[in-house]
Design an enzyme around this catalytic site. Structure first.
Site, PDB file in Angstrom:
ATOM      1  N   VAL A 256      -9.518  23.094  26.455  1.00  0.00           N
ATOM      2  CA  VAL A 256      -9.999  24.022  25.439  1.00  0.00           C
ATOM      3  C   VAL A 256     -10.652  25.237  26.093  1.00  0.00           C
ATOM      4  O   VAL A 256     -11.041  25.201  27.241  1.00  0.00           O
ATOM      5  CB  VAL A 256     -11.010  23.347  24.492  1.00  0.00           C
ATOM      6  CG1 VAL A 256     -10.311  22.477  23.482  1.00  0.00           C
ATOM      7  CG2 VAL A 256     -12.039  22.560  25.271  1.00  0.00           C
ATOM      8  N   GLY A 257     -10.786  26.314  25.331  1.00  0.00           N
ATOM      9  CA  GLY A 257     -11.525  27.483  25.807  1.00  0.00           C
ATOM     10  C   GLY A 257     -10.647  28.684  26.068  1.00  0.00           C
ATOM     11  O   GLY A 257      -9.418  28.634  25.965  1.00  0.00           O
ATOM     12  N   ASN A 258     -11.330  29.768  26.405  1.00  0.00           N
ATOM     13  CA  ASN A 258     -10.636  31.045  26.587  1.00  0.00           C
ATOM     14  C   ASN A 258      -9.723  31.043  27.806  1.00  0.00           C
ATOM     15  O   ASN A 258      -8.648  31.630  27.787  1.00  0.00           O
ATOM     16  CB  ASN A 258     -11.661  32.163  26.734  1.00  0.00           C
ATOM     17  CG  ASN A 258     -12.454  32.339  25.460  1.00  0.00           C
ATOM     18  OD1 ASN A 258     -11.868  32.434  24.395  1.00  0.00           O
ATOM     19  ND2 ASN A 258     -13.758  32.347  25.566  1.00  0.00           N
TER      20      ASN A 258
ATOM     21  N   ASN B 183     -20.967  20.600  26.745  1.00  0.00           N
ATOM     22  CA  ASN B 183     -20.140  19.940  25.735  1.00  0.00           C
ATOM     23  C   ASN B 183     -19.995  18.452  26.047  1.00  0.00           C
ATOM     24  O   ASN B 183     -20.559  17.612  25.384  1.00  0.00           O
ATOM     25  CB  ASN B 183     -18.747  20.588  25.660  1.00  0.00           C
ATOM     26  CG  ASN B 183     -18.832  22.062  25.309  1.00  0.00           C
ATOM     27  OD1 ASN B 183     -19.665  22.467  24.505  1.00  0.00           O
ATOM     28  ND2 ASN B 183     -17.984  22.877  25.908  1.00  0.00           N
TER      29      ASN B 183
ATOM     30  N   GLU C  40      -3.834  17.439  24.440  1.00  0.00           N
ATOM     31  CA  GLU C  40      -4.771  17.004  23.417  1.00  0.00           C
ATOM     32  C   GLU C  40      -4.800  17.981  22.261  1.00  0.00           C
ATOM     33  O   GLU C  40      -4.784  17.607  21.108  1.00  0.00           O
ATOM     34  CB  GLU C  40      -6.157  17.074  24.068  1.00  0.00           C
ATOM     35  CG  GLU C  40      -6.952  15.857  24.036  1.00  0.00           C
ATOM     36  CD  GLU C  40      -8.237  16.147  24.782  1.00  0.00           C
ATOM     37  OE1 GLU C  40      -8.441  15.492  25.797  1.00  0.00           O
ATOM     38  OE2 GLU C  40      -9.014  17.002  24.355  1.00  0.00           O
TER      39      GLU C  40
END
Ligand code: 0RQ
Length: 501
Positions: free
Chosen positions: A268-270, A382, A292
């Site tokens: 996930v993420g930029n 996180n 995922e």
């Protein structure tokens, strides 16, 4: 038109407030939700109100909250702000909850995402009292069409004593046929091989099963998923993405990868989103993904035909991309398959398919131990999420991060990791905007030389080299992984004392 066409279950439709009365102080509650998709939108706020009312009466009210992964302000946010989460697992990314965890108000059990369902089945977490699961529709026979994530929903629905469904008509009705829910998992010693030989192979059912007798309430909603916007890729993330893509080209040239690569997993993420954008400009064709989360970048690759098939457990889209997807969801059927997270992240399948795993990191030390979760060793950001499931079992794993954080005050390459999620035995390829360190087959000291030379920011490179050289010089009988123990965490201490490493 109502999404609930089962006569038995439609009689259970009620308000979120009424549904929330089934959740009591001390309950263990399994909720849907994965990276801001498919989480219940209404019942958590009603639970939070009950918690606040109980606290005003001087009574305790807290639950143990289990999900698939991170959720949104309407779930983790409202419950954390109400002080209603005593324990949380397996992953979160909510600011209010993060604060509750880091002040010690909430216990957080940061768990590999593939482990959470099986550990619940093993009984490691105790009895699950209530499941609160968002779905797209309830069919006449009582079977349920999942929504934008599957996560641990199968397990919560099966394990919980009571079930509350939220039926959300924001999810496209066309979701029917997108999911593959595997009902073959068994507990040891009865386990059998997971027979996935191809990312898109179906091994389960398109529906979730629900025991109608356990359903105590159904709530109808129409609210969108969290849908965070993505930053358009900056120079730094473009540079990291180019390093990854160049390296994959190099591996094809050396016959270590086929022309269409191996199935991709992207975190996930930029940065992960930017890497996917870079694939769009590459010559690679007929790519597949066994991952995922489907972010915008991956959906773009499906649209252009570069990516022919994606298996995942959840979406995590920007608002615009989610609306565009929902408007033509039918067109993606057959190219996207959504599984439970115990299968999307299953070590056996990841190892068999030979994935290329690309995940973000907070920091790495000079030997390649990677911290994905903590700031200065103590505060969680996180959680480990799926990064460990994928990294340890992948064919190739990449960890990517800018070489500095906080406007250059922090080096992402440090003498000693202040927390370790992925050990030097697991990590293969580190990438910053400065360059890429291929650590495969290298001893610790060879790894250190390469990481310092290729990945460290120029402002910190000499300092790291000096630390390493002195560690080598001062440890005549400790030449395998030389450290200066009194100095190993001094960079972090300096940041805490002076605001700069
Ligand atoms: O904090 O926003 O307050 O400035 O950490 O960092 O650079 O925006 O990077 O969004 O890609 O996240 C590892 C957290 C990277 C993510 C991590 C600070 C930085 C910023 C975020 P601010 P960036 P990203 C499968 C894969 C674990 C789970 C995972 C993650 C914030 O990738 O959560 O991999 N990974 N799942 O300033 C102090 C440092 C820092 C630092 C960054 N060295 N020291 N702070 N930050 N480096 C998907 C799932 O599992 C669901």
């Amino acid at each position: 038109m109502t999404r609930i066409t089962c006569p038995v279950l439609s009689s259970k439709v009620t308000s979120a407030e009424e549904a929330a009365t089934y959740i009591n102080d001390g309950d263990r509650v399994g909720m849907s939700g994965f990276t801001g998709a498919g989480y219940p939108k209404a019942v958590p706020a009603a639970i939070a109100e009950n918690a606040k009312a109980a606290q005003e009466r001087g009574e305790d009210f807290g639950i143990e909250l289990f999900t698939g992964a991170s959720t949104a302000p309407e779930l983790d946010g409202v419950l954390a702000e109400a002080g209603a989460i005593r324990k949380r697992l397996p992953f979160q990314s909510d600011p209010a909850l993060r604060k509750a965890i880091n002040t010690g108000a909430t216990e957080y059990v940061d768990t590999h995402l593939s482990h959470s369902a099986q550990q619940a089945w093993f009984g490691f977490y105790g009895n699950i009292d209530v499941a609160v699961v968002e779905v797209a529709a309830v069919l006449p026979n009582g079977m349920v069409v999942p929504g934008s994530s599957v996560g641990n929903n199968k397990s919560w629905l099966e394990l919980a004593d009571k079930v509350i469904l939220e039926v959300n008509d924001w999810h496209p009705r066309a979701y029917e046929g997108f999911h593959d829910v595997y009902y073959g998992t068994r507990l040891p010693p009865e386990r059998r091989p997971i027979q996935i030989l191809d990312p898109m192979q179906r091994i389960g059912d398109p529906y979730l099963r629900v025991d109608a007798d356990k359903v105590v309430a159904i709530v109808e909603t129409s609210a969108p998923d969290r849908n965070l916007p993505f930053k358009s890729p900056d120079e730094s993330s473009k540079a990291m993405a180019e390093h990854v893509v160049d390296f994959l080209r190099h591996e094809i040239q050396h016959d270590r990868l086929p022309e269409n690569l191996l199935p991709i997993q992207s975190g996930v993420g930029n940065v992960a989103n930017a890497v996917m954008a870079e694939f769009a400009h590459s010559e690679f064709e007929n790519l597949t993904a066994y991952t995922e989360v489907i972010q915008d970048g991956m959906l773009d690759l499906i649209d252009t035909g570069k990516l022919t098939a994606v298996s995942a457990t959840s979406f995590s889209l920007s608002a615009e991309r989610a609306e565009a997807f929902n408007a033509k969801a039918e067109e993606y059927k057959g190219r996207i398959l959504m599984r439970t997270q115990e299968i999307s992240n299953h070590p056996e399948v990841i190892r068999r398919l030979g994935l290329i795993a690309i995940n973000g990191m907070v920091e790495a030390d000079i030997y390649g131990n990677v911290n994905s979760t903590h700031v200065m060793g103590s505060s969680v950001i996180n959680g480990i999420g799926g990064s460990g499931d994928f990294a340890r079992n992948a064919y190739l794993n990449f960890f990517v991060s800018p070489s500095t954080a906080k406007d250059g005050a922090i080096s992402a390459i440090v003498p000693f990791a202040s927390h370790t999620d992925h050990t030097e035995h697991d990590t293969q390829i580190l990438v910053t905007e400065q360059g890429l360190a291929d650590l495969r087959g290298l001893s610790p000291t060879a790894r250190a030389r390469r990481i310092i030379a290729n990945c460290a920011h120029p402002d910190y490179r000499d300092g790291l080299q000096d630390y390493f050289d002195r560690a080598v010089a001062e440890n005549p009988n400790g030449q395998h992984t030389p450290h200066l123990l009194a100095e190993a965490l001094s960079w972090h201490q300096k940041f805490q004392a002076e605001g700069h490493m």
